[in-house]
Motif scaffolding. Sequence first.
Motif, PDB file in Angstrom:
ATOM      1  N   CYS A  45       0.861  -1.192   0.000  1.00  0.00           N
ATOM      2  CA  CYS A  45       0.000   0.000   0.000  1.00  0.00           C
ATOM      3  C   CYS A  45       0.898   1.243   0.000  1.00  0.00           C
ATOM      4  N   GLU A  47       0.415   4.012   1.230  1.00  0.00           N
ATOM      5  CA  GLU A  47       0.304   4.764   2.492  1.00  0.00           C
ATOM      6  C   GLU A  47       1.017   4.039   3.630  1.00  0.00           C
ATOM      7  N   CYS A  48       0.683   2.730   3.806  1.00  0.00           N
ATOM      8  CA  CYS A  48       1.151   2.040   5.012  1.00  0.00           C
ATOM      9  C   CYS A  48       2.128   0.910   4.709  1.00  0.00           C
ATOM     10  N   SER A  50       1.627  -2.094   3.832  1.00  0.00           N
ATOM     11  CA  SER A  50       1.223  -3.490   4.042  1.00  0.00           C
ATOM     12  C   SER A  50       0.859  -4.142   2.702  1.00  0.00           C
ATOM     13  N   CYS A  84      -6.484  -1.621   0.143  1.00  0.00           N
ATOM     14  CA  CYS A  84      -5.913  -1.745   1.488  1.00  0.00           C
ATOM     15  C   CYS A  84      -7.060  -1.704   2.494  1.00  0.00           C
ATOM     16  N   HIS A  87      -6.740   1.850   3.886  1.00  0.00           N
ATOM     17  CA  HIS A  87      -6.696   3.031   3.022  1.00  0.00           C
ATOM     18  C   HIS A  87      -7.544   2.926   1.765  1.00  0.00           C
TER      19      HIS A  87
HETATM   20 ZN   LIG Z   1      -2.678   1.043   3.616  1.00  0.00          ZN
END
Ligand SMILES: [Zn+2]
Length: 413
Positions: A45, A47-48, A50, A84, A87
């Motif tokens: 992802c 953003e994160c 994962s 995600c 997200h």
């Molecule tokens: Zn994420």
Amino acid sequence: MRDTELYRQLLGLDSPWTVARVELDTKKQRVDVWAEHDRPVNWPCPECGSACGLHDHDEERTWRHLDSCQFQTHLHARVPRIRCPDHGVRQVRVPWAETRSGFTLLFERFAIDVLQETSIQGAATILGISWDEAHHLMARAVERGLARREHAPPRIMGIDEKAIAKGQRYVTMVNDLEEGVVLEVAEDRTKQSLLRCLGHFSFDDLAKVEAVAMDMWQPFVSTIRAVVEGADGKIVYDRFHIVAHMNEAVDKVRRGENRQLRSEGDDRLVGSKHMWLYAQENLPDRYAWNFWALRTSKLTTARAWAIKESLRALWNQPTLAAAVAWWRHWHYWATHSRLAPVKKVAAMVKSHLSNVLTYFTHNITNAGSEALNSVIQMLKKRAFGYRSFPNFRAAILFHCGGLDLYPATHPKA
Ligand SMILES: [Zn+2]
């Protein structure tokens, strides 16, 4: 080597990305390259980080890449989107470009090099992109650099104002005099413009500033006194600004005297304006003989000029005590000169004297930022080309901000 493998290597693509297809159009002098990825594969992802499963693919996008033997080269790909849990549906990061950029990282790096050497228009022509694209590239580089810049106040700060657009408008500049870089630029020369420049520093940050070189410009002075702890001992009214005030006084005296002389049919001062404004050691040889005759004459302007030149020696005194003694003599001379503009400058300097003499503690001048002046001068000449103040600011920070402008070649996955 197959052309797909060649371009995979040129683009530095690694698994899961590979080059699926290369098309060459000799008429249009253009190479098109399509990148594809293996599957199945999990994607981080954006953003994160994962690992997420593939959701779908976005519409095909195109990135301009470095030319291949002067053929414009364009990279195409359909970027995967993941879903995600935290997200939602997001486009993944691609390894060859920054998010939302229409250029590959390698193209951006090259474009930054070109932009550093020439004007936006010149770079646009060389790179085969539009003025807006070139400017946008520059602005992104500046944003990148500002985001990376170490958040620490300068030890030695310089504050300067510059006239742009034929003196109709001003900008405020805050400089790091030790590094010789511009930290921030804001439109106008008011309290607000200086506060905008200092806005990303806290009061604690600003308390760490050890000295500030600046002009005796009241809105700036009161702002610095309000936001920099211990400003009284830190402000150094800059010698260049003070001498500039004296130069203006000499010019006023000259204009008045010239008017008087011409009414009597004497045109000795006509066309002499610039000779009086040079520091004596910088006077071009071609004026030397004429100017010698003028400055050794009984003209009032010659007296004003001598007082101005003498003021410059204040900063060459070896100690504070010597400077104070020297100042008393100079002040007596200036205030007894019967030249109103000179007396006015003498009074102004006197009322600010303690922070003129802080020079002998901190030993700083905006001379550090004089090095930046030539670049800024050049940018000002092109200022009409910047269309707006934010564009002008971006150009100044791009050329004089000392920023790390390049995109990281291997962005985080
Ligand atoms: Zn994420």
